[in-house]
Every structure is written in structure tokens, then in C-alpha cells.
Design a protein around this motif. Structure first.
Motif, PDB file in Angstrom:
ATOM      1  N   CYS A  62       0.839  -1.200   0.000  1.00 15.21           N
ATOM      2  CA  CYS A  62       0.000   0.000   0.000  1.00 15.21           C
ATOM      3  C   CYS A  62       0.879   1.258   0.000  1.00 15.21           C
ATOM      4  CB  CYS A  62      -0.877  -0.008   1.237  1.00 15.21           C
ATOM      5  SG  CYS A  62      -1.890   1.465   1.419  1.00 15.21           S
ATOM      6  N   HIS A  99       0.407   3.946   1.298  1.00 13.95           N
ATOM      7  CA  HIS A  99       0.351   4.688   2.550  1.00 13.95           C
ATOM      8  C   HIS A  99       1.471   4.233   3.479  1.00 13.95           C
ATOM      9  CE1 HIS A  99      -1.720   5.421   6.647  1.00 13.95           C
ATOM     10  NE2 HIS A  99      -1.058   6.501   6.296  1.00 13.95           N
ATOM     11  N   GLU A 100       1.286   3.084   4.111  1.00 13.62           N
ATOM     12  CA  GLU A 100       2.326   2.616   5.035  1.00 13.62           C
ATOM     13  C   GLU A 100       2.745   1.188   4.724  1.00 13.62           C
ATOM     14  OE1 GLU A 100       2.340   3.130   9.238  1.00 13.62           O
ATOM     15  OE2 GLU A 100       1.383   5.098   9.176  1.00 13.62           O
ATOM     16  N   GLY A 139       0.884  -1.572   3.834  1.00 13.16           N
ATOM     17  CA  GLY A 139       0.001  -2.703   4.131  1.00 13.16           C
ATOM     18  C   GLY A 139      -0.154  -3.601   2.911  1.00 13.16           C
ATOM     19  N   CYS A 176      -7.625  -1.153   1.886  1.00 15.99           N
ATOM     20  CA  CYS A 176      -6.383  -1.656   2.493  1.00 15.99           C
ATOM     21  C   CYS A 176      -6.675  -2.319   3.844  1.00 15.99           C
ATOM     22  CB  CYS A 176      -5.373  -0.528   2.666  1.00 15.99           C
ATOM     23  SG  CYS A 176      -3.854  -1.058   3.488  1.00 15.99           S
ATOM     24  N   TRP A 235      -5.077  -2.463   6.474  1.00 17.06           N
ATOM     25  CA  TRP A 235      -4.606  -1.764   7.673  1.00 17.06           C
ATOM     26  C   TRP A 235      -5.490  -0.562   7.984  1.00 17.06           C
ATOM     27  CZ3 TRP A 235       1.508  -1.600   7.429  1.00 17.06           C
ATOM     28  CH2 TRP A 235       1.978  -2.913   7.473  1.00 17.06           C
ATOM     29  N   HIS A 236      -5.293   0.526   7.291  1.00 14.67           N
ATOM     30  CA  HIS A 236      -5.984   1.767   7.657  1.00 14.67           C
ATOM     31  C   HIS A 236      -7.206   2.043   6.804  1.00 14.67           C
ATOM     32  CE1 HIS A 236      -1.579   2.159   8.386  1.00 14.67           C
ATOM     33  NE2 HIS A 236      -2.044   2.257   9.614  1.00 14.67           N
ATOM     34  N   TRP A 252      -7.753   2.646   3.665  1.00 16.54           N
ATOM     35  CA  TRP A 252      -7.835   3.549   2.513  1.00 16.54           C
ATOM     36  C   TRP A 252      -8.391   2.785   1.316  1.00 16.54           C
ATOM     37  CZ3 TRP A 252      -3.020   7.285   2.044  1.00 16.54           C
ATOM     38  CH2 TRP A 252      -2.857   7.959   3.257  1.00 16.54           C
TER      39      TRP A 252
END
Ligand code: FES
Lengths: 138, 372, 369
Positions: free
Chosen positions: A44, A46-47, A49, A79, A81-82, A84
Motif C-alpha cells: 500500500c 500509505h504505510e 500494508g 487496504c 490496515w488503515h 484507505w
């Protein structure tokens, strides 16, 4: 020189499903949306994932408070994890389409006939003359 | 630092109702009777959020030393004129009455107090000085009664906002309050949410603290909760012309509020799909903050960084918070406020935040003179 | 912002591999795993009555989480059990690949921190503390336990602290930030005395149930979006209370770690408190110095959930204002808002600052060498 990587049998991913393909040391999430195949980096933006472990969903939209609807069912990956939301077809983040995007990989359907002539790389499966395969050129 | 510009618009100043008896003439027979026979007039309605003699509630030199208003923070009209309007060459000032009656549980009594406060405000202040404007006091516990009061006052264009206490029965974004916002939007009134609590709940998520200083400190974070409530409930999606003015909120928390709201939204967007753009953008369009108090060290560099992080010159509205003790002497502005921003904060932003001020401004000589 | 601008050297790229300290890892019991640590009475109580907390739903939180019950979807163990119940999974997903040298365990579940029945809470905390040691710390020396206590019952809490403190597996005292009254009030002071006595920092972490008061001073939020926000806005009041009650005058060596509480509010709160204290200090003569000084001296902050400013560089201001020696990386594994150490920062830090943030500050606070 890009190489043809055969990552799966087309029949392995039915519409609405996904799998992670290993291409070299890269993980690519491959999706079947209504018979079309799409590939996104499984990391991902973002971070990091593992996108492919998220939920395939539509997008929740609203005309205002207390109005809820889901559109474009099956076209988004959320995602794990968070949460998105990414458009599977473009890799774009719904909330920030301009600057956040999961890297895309072109997934092509190729017939066994074409492939067996080579060259191709198939790390985990055996390519046979008949049958359709998913190919990522990298 | 000092305000050198004339014609600034003070978006948050206060006058105090001297006594319950001041209000009685503006109440119905029934309530006059109740107030007299229940001795409701015999003790003050000082607000727990602003204890009358506490240093924060009134600057020492802004409490009349003698006369009938002795000790009352801010004094009366003459004091307001001398200490504030003339002293700082203001163009206009928005009066907000923070009255203890907003904590009454009897909502009919509460609404009657609001009506009386609004009439008193018009007679004792607005009629007497053309620079003055006011927010409409309403008893928010019953939104329907609040709307009735808004309708009663709306014809008087000197009322420019609807005043709500920060902490009441429920977070103000909730749908039960929407009739208030509908009426406000229809009449071009801003929603002014002022620091303070009706003490229906502890002032923090962990219960009641021990000290008044804690109550006041809590207000900053609770304003963040307020804004998140407005965002999550979709108030601005429903009422796109509405402006929320946070009064006496502080403003140095704005950057981290915006970052966290943006971040949280990305993860929870599907829960509140009416938020269809980054919350920071909604805040920049709809939410305004009065200047005082300035919760920052006396270090220009820090203030400058905060302003850069806010990244929007529209958000702050000049305010004195008179007679609350937020600054000493004539240093009504924090040091280091850039010149271009002072002009915008003092005049343009207030006019944009309170549409009714703009209407008045076109006919106000004082302002026409200063705006050039 | 597609590519991370800073990666830690988990991949070995920048030569020397920086090992990390993670200040927020949540282990949880597999079904029945706590039973051996509970007496028959409490096993039966658990089976018959279950938890009794201050909210309307008995078995879940009243603002349903957005992602998979608030967990990373990829953390549900294939063999069953809740996320955080598999040591192997924690090791393979997080400790090994991310180079975690020290992992601070925060055992929220069944630790009794927010249980109303105080005897039950006492049994739970005692059991959970032993279980942390047996199932996690003894298995992997990288993992460090926190003594979970129910601070609503200070007498029992102190006994538990005194019992566990000599055991080096326990590096801090963990209690809920969501108490019934603000934590600075005097009835909690015995816990602070025990902390100071044993030299253990107190880690504050909400278990996510309301403490009795609505989670905002405005009343109850409607949406999870708001409730999530209160992890910061309901943490500030704890700091306010500890400072304004004079706790640090009374316990000058007390150290507080705010975990999953946010951190960017700290400087702003410090400024606000200082300004107001200038005018109101006569009300609180026991607060002898500007409140910001207590905040600076006595508080540490775990970083998750990391701020993500619109302009990533703005984060550096906040770090400056909080203090580079006060911030400690935390992941919140296995919860949905997990921060991955490789990607969590979008700004470049020099090696010294990176080391402090990702390792040395925690090592110093908890004495981890
Ligand atoms: S890692 Fe994918 S949303 Fe954060």
C-alpha cells in the motif's frame, strides 16, 4: 528487456477475486473485475500494508447526511490496515487521487499457444498449450 | 502589540447583565411573578464557566470601581465605549452575553431569559451605539424554542449570529440541533459557539477535575470535539452557507486538528460518506476562530509557524474578548502578526464570517472611512 | 508521497541496522488461556456474568470500528483466536522483519483496567500479569511486560505493583487513562507513590470503554470518527489533571508515558496552560512552576497514531516543541491504525534523531539495556 512473467491461470481468479503474484522479489496483487484483470503493487502506498489482504468493495457515496449508497461494486480494494480505498482499475486513492496511487502493473491474458514459444518466466506454474494465462511484463 | 488600524471589527466581546431585575421588565407576567415570588432575582446568574470575581472573567481595570455596576466585569455601555470601542477605534463589535440561565434545566424559563436578554441587549446597547452588534441568545436545550427566538429577533439586522454554549446537552453537530442551523442559514446568521459549559456533563472525557483553571483549559480540546462533531454529522453538507464561529476557543490547535481530521477521514470515510473532501478543506471554508485567547508562547517565531501550518488567511477573526483578561494594556494583538493578516483579520474576515455585518458595513460611515 | 522518503534499515540498505523499540504492542489471550490463572470462583464468574464495564454493550464497543473490529485484517491468525493472540504471528509479521529489539506489551484485554467489579478486576489483573510473563516474556526476551492495574482500586493496584516490581520482566505500570475521575485526583495517589517507590514509569493507555463520563465534554459522540478523535482529546485532560493537582510536586520522580494518546496536542496544551496559569495561579498555589515545565519533565509520548500533516515538514516543528527526547515510536500492533516503522515518517531525520525516536528514548525511559 522486459520479461514476460506468467503468474497464474486466468481461471484461477474468477470475477470478484484476487491473488498475490510473486514476480521476482515483487508482490503484485492481481484482481479480476468483471472479467478484466488488473495488477497493483501489493504494498500500500500509505504505510505498506498488504493490499491484497483487504476487502474488495464498492464505494460508499452520499447525497448528504442519512443518505447512503454503494456504487461501482467490486471496483475498489480497501487496504487491510488503515482502510484507505483504492480504485482497482487505476490504483488511485479515493481520498487523494492526485497524489496517492498504488503502483499499477499491466496484466494481460495470453493463450498457452503463444506462451510456450517463449521466452517467458513462470515461477510457480507449468504453462501448457491450451488454456489462458495471466502475464505481467516487467 | 497594538492595533494601529482604525475600524477593526471585534468579533467577540461581552457585556454582563447586571442583575436579574434588569431583565424582568422584558419578561411575561407569568415569569415576572415566578421570578419575584421564588426569589429568583435575589441571587446572581453568574456562570460557572466565568465566575464573576475570577481574574479570567474580568480584567481589573475593566471592572467599574464604583457606581451601580461596581465590580461587574466590563461594566456598562459607557465603560464599553471608553475601554473598548473608542480606545481601540473599533468599527464594530459583536456582543455576546454569557448568562448563567443557559444552564437552567427548565427550558421554558431558559427561553424566557434568552428573550429578555435579547430585548435588553437591543435597548441598552444596540440602540445606543451604532457600532454595536450582537449574537442572539437562545436556550439550546430545546431547539424548537431556540428557533422561535431566532425568528423573533431575525428582523433586527443588528443581530448577526446565534449564540450557543460549547458544552450543552449533546454535541452540537447532532441532528436534533439542525432546526437552529436551518433558521440561521435562512437568515444569514452565523453560528457562534462560545467557550463555556452548561455542566450537563463533566468537561472532559474523564470526569470532573478539581479546579476552575482546569475547566477553562479543557475548553480548547472540547472545541476540537465540536468541530469534529460538525464534520462527522455533515452539518456543512446539509447547510452549505453556514459559518461556524468558534469564540474564545484558542486557535493554535487548528493545524493538528486538521491533520488528524484528514487522517482519520481517510480510514473512516465510508462511515460518513457525506464528507467528500478532506476535512481540512471543510474547516477552511466553514469554520472561523476569534483571535483571543492566543494560546502560544510570547515568541513570534512560533506564532508564525502556526499561521503557516494553518495555511489559510481566512480563519481568524479579530477579537478582544473584552472584558475577559486575555491581554494587558493595549496589546490587543499578539506580537508577530503580519501586517497583511492584521487587515484581513480585523475587517475582511469578520465581514465574510457574519454576512449581516457586510450589509451594515455598506452603510456604516465609520467603516467606509477606515476600509480605504 | 508514493515512495517512503525514509526507510529504516530493516532492509539493511543504510549499512548498520537500526534496531527498534516499539512502545505499544497488544497481546491478547487465546480463548480459555487465562483460565489456569483464575480461581474457580472467578472462572465461574467470567463464564456466568462476564465483564461489567461502563457502557451499554456487554461484549463490544458501542462505536463499531471501521476495519475488521479495529484490527489489521492480516492479523487474524489462520488457526483462529483474536489478532494479537499468536506469538508466532507477532514474531513473523512484526518483530523479526521490522527489527524490533524491544517490544513493550500493553495487555488491554481482560486486564481488568476498566472492570467495575473490583474483586473481579483484581483477579483479572493478577492473572493477566502472570499470563504476560509466562506466555510472552519468557518466550521472547525482546518482549517486556507492563503491570496492568485497575487504578479505581488503588489499594489492590499497589499490592499488585509491589508484587511484580522486583521481576525484571515488568518495565512499567499500565493503567487506563479513562478513569471515573481525572487521574490526578488524590484517591489515585497511592498508585503514584508505588510507581515512584519502584521507579517504574506509568504507561497510560485507554482500553476504549468510556470511563463513565461521555468521551467528550459536549456529550456522547455519534460516530466512530468522533470517538477515535477522543483518543487525543480525552487524553489531554489526564495530563491537565496530573499537572493541576500538583501530582509532580508530590511525586517529583514520577514518569508518565502517554500511549496511543497522540502527541501534537502537548505543546499546544502547554502553551494554553501557561497562559491561563499566569492569571489563575492563586487558585492552584501547589502548582509552583509554569505547567509546561511539568509536562516537559514528566511526560513521554508514544508516536502512534502518527500525525500526517499536509506538509510533512510540519511534523518537525511538533517534534521540536514536544522535545526530541520525549517521543517514542510505537506500532499499536495488531490494531487497524498500526504504524509501520518503515513508512511511518514522511520526513527525513538525521541518524541521531532517528535513533532517539525509534529506540533510545524508550530504552532510557524503561531502562531496557
Ligand atoms: S497502509 Fe494501506 S491504508 Fe495505510
Amino acid at each position: 528487456m522486459p520479461q514476460k512473467h506468467v503468474v497464474a491461470k486466468a481461471a484461477d481468479i474468477t470475477p470478484g477475486h484476487k491473488l498475490v503474484a510473486k514476480v521476482g522479489n515483487r508482490d503484485i496483487a492481481v484482481f479480476n473485475v468483471d472479467g478484466e484483470f488488473y495488477g497493483l503493487a501489493n504494498t500500500c502506498p500509505h504505510e505498506g500494508g498488504p493490499l491484497c489482504e483487504g476487502f474488495i468493495t464498492g464505494i460508499a457515496l452520499s447525497a448528504g447526511p442519512n443518505d447512503y449508497r454503494i456504487e461501482r461494486k467490486g471496483e475498489f480494494i480497501r487496504c487491510p490496515w488503515h482502510g484507505w480505498e483504492f480504485d482497482i482499475r487505476t490504483g488511485q486513492s479515493w481520498c487523494d487521487p492526485k497524489s496517492v496511487r498504488a503502483r499499477q502493473f499491466n496484466v494481460r491474458v495470453a493463450h498457452g499457444d503463444e506462451l510456450v514459444q517463449g521466452p517467458y518466466v513462470a515461477e510457480t506454474l507449468k504453462v501448457e498449450k491450451d488454456g489462458d494465462y495471466l502475464v505481467i511484463e516487467l | 502589540m497594538k492595533l494601529t488600524k482604525t475600524g477593526a471589527i471585534d468579533c467577540d466581546m461581552h457585556v454582563n447583565v447586571p442583575s436579574v431585575r434588569t431583565l424582568m421588565p422584558y419578561m411575561s407576567d407569568y415569569w415576572q411573578d415566578q421570578i419575584a415570588t421564588r426569589y429568583i432575582d435575589r441571587s446572581s446568574f453568574a456562570h460557572m464557566s466565568y465566575p464573576a470575581r475570577s481574574p479570567l472573567s474580568g480584567r481589573k481595570d475593566w471592572r467599574p470601581a464604583d457606581g451601580p455596576l461596581k465590580g461587574i466585569p466590563g461594566g456598562g455601555l459607557a465603560d464599553v465605549q471608553a475601554n473598548l470601542l473608542d480606545r481601540f477605534n473599533l468599527g464594530m463589535a459583536v456582543c455576546n452575553v454569557i448568562h448563567g440561565s443557559n444552564s437552567l434545566f427548565n427550558e421554558d424559563m431558559g427561553a424566557e431569559f434568552c428573550k429578555a436578554i435579547n430585548i435588553w441587549m437591543a435597548r441598552a446597547f444596540l440602540d445606543k451605539d451604532p457600532r454595536l452588534r450582537a449574537s442572539i441568545a437562545v436556550h439550546a436545550q430545546n431547539p424548537q424554542l431556540a428557533v422561535e427566538e431566532i425568528e423573533r429577533c431575525a428582523g433586527d439586522k443588528r443581530f448577526v449570529a446565534v449564540l450557543l454554549p460549547l458544552m450543552g446537552d449533546s454535541p452540537l453537530g447532532r441532528r436534533i440541533y439542525w432546526p437552529i442551523y436551518e433558521a440561521a442559514q435562512r437568515h444569514g446568521l452565523a453560528i457562534a459557539v462560545h467557550a463555556g459549559s452548561t455542566y450537563r456533563w463533566p468537561l472532559s472525557g474523564v470526569g470532573f477535575g478539581s479546579y476552575q483553571i482546569e475547566d477553562y483549559v479543557h475548553m480548547g480540546a472540547q472545541f476540537e470535539n465540536l468541530i469534529v462533531s460538525f464534520l462527522a454529522e455533515g452539518v456543512f453538507a446539509k447547510y452549505p452557507d453556514l459559518k461556524l464561529v468558534c469564540m474564545e476557543s484558542g486557535f493554535t490547535f487548528i493545524p493538528t486538528l486538521m491533520w488528524r481530521a484528514n487522517k482519520t477521514w481517510r480510514g473512516v470515510r465510508a462511515e460518513v460518506p457525506w464528507i467528500d473532501e478532506p476535512p481540512a478543506e471543510i474547516i477552511r471554508r466553514h469554520v472561523r476562530f476569534t483571535l483571543q485567547p492566543v494560546d502560544a508562547p510570547r515568541d513570534e517565531r512560533i506564532l508564525k509557524r502556526i499561521l503557516e501550518q494553518i495555511d489559510c488567511d481566512d480563519l481568524l477573526l479579530f477579537s478582544s474578548d473584552y472584558p475577559h483578561w486575555q491581554f494587558d494594556g493595549d496589546d490587543i494583538l499578539p506580537d508577530g502578526l503580519p501586517e497583511h493578516l492584521i487587515r484581513q483579520i480585523a475587517i475582511e474576515n469578520p465581514l465574510a464570517a457574519f454576512p449581516r455585518l457586510a450589509a451594515a458595513a455598506t452603510i456604516s460611515d465609520a467603516l467606509a472611512g477606515s476600509a480605504t | 508521497m508514493n515512495a517512503p522518503t525514509t526507510t529504516l534499515s530493516a532492509d539493511g540498505k543504510s549499512g548498520e541496522k537500526l534496531m527498534l523499540a516499539d512502545c505499544d504492542i497488544h497481546p491478547i489471550q487465546k480463548p480459555g488461556e487465562l483460565n489456569p490463572y483464575l480461581s474457580v470462583r472467578w472462572r465461574e464468574h467470567m463464564a456466568t456474568f462476564g465483564p461489567h464495564v461502563r457502557q451499554g454493550l456487554a461484549e463490544r464497543i458501542a462505536w463499531p470500528r471501521m476495519m475488521a473490529s479495529g484490527q489489521r485484517v492480516d492479523c487474524y491468525p489462520p488457526e483462529g483466536g483474536p489478532p494479537g493472540s499468536s506469538y508466532e504471528m507477532l514474531r513473523d509479521q512484526h518483530l523479526d522483519p521490522n527489527g524490533i529489539e524491544h517490544g513493550m506489551l500493553i495487555a488491554l484485554s481482560k486486564g481488568g483496567m476498566e472492570e467495575r467489579n473490583q474483586d473481579f478486576a483484581a483477579a483479572l489483573m493478577h492473572a493477566t500479569n502472570q499470563w504476560q510473563k509466562d506466555h510472552w516474556c519468557d518466550r521472547d526476551p525482546r518482549l517486556h511486560a507492563g503491570i496492568v492495574v485497575n487504578s479505581e482500586d488503588p489499594v489492590t493496584a499497589v499490592k499488585e505493583i509491589e508484587l511484580r516490581a522486583p521481576d525484571k520482566a515488568f518495565k512499567q505500570i499500565i493503567t487506563s487513562a479513562r478513569t471515573n475521575e481525572p487521574l490526578g485526583r488524590r484517591r489515585f495517589w497511592p498508585v503514584f507513590a508505588a510507581a515512584q517507590e519502584t521507579g517504574l514509569p506509568i504507561g497510560l493507555h485507554p482500553q476504549a470503554h468510556p470511563g463513565g463520563a461521555p468521551s467528550t465534554g459536549l456529550g456522547w459522540p455519534s460516530y466512530y470518527m468522533q470517538e477515535h478523535f477522543t483518543f487525543t482529546t480525552a487524553s489531554e485532560p489526564v495530563a491537565i489533571s496530573l499537572v493541576m493537582e500538583g501530582v509532580f510536586e508530590q511525586f517529583p520522580n514520577l514518569k508518565i508515558a502517554m500511549i496511543e494518546a497522540g502527541f501534537s496536542w502537548a505543546p499546544i496544551l502547554a502553551w494554553r496552560m501557561d497562559r491561563i496559569w499566569e492569571r489563575m495561579r492563586k487558585e492552584v498555589p501547589h502548582v509552583k512552576r509554569p505547567p509546561s515545565e511539568y509536562l516537559k519533565e514528566h511526560f513521554w509520548f508514544a508516536t502512534q497514531p502518527m500525525e500526517e500533516p499536509e506538509n510533512p515538514q510540519d511534523l518537525l516543528d511538533i517534534f521540536d516543541w514536544v522535545g526530541w527526547d520525549r517521543l517514542m515510536y510505537s506500532s499499536d500492533y495488531p490494531h487497524w491504525d498500526y504504524d509501520d516503522p518503515r513508512f511511518v515518517l514522511r520526513v527525513k531525520l538525521d541518524d541521531g534523531k532517528k535513533r532517539k525516536l525509534f529506540r533510545d528514548n524508550a530504552v532510557a525511559l524503561y531502562g531496557l539495556e
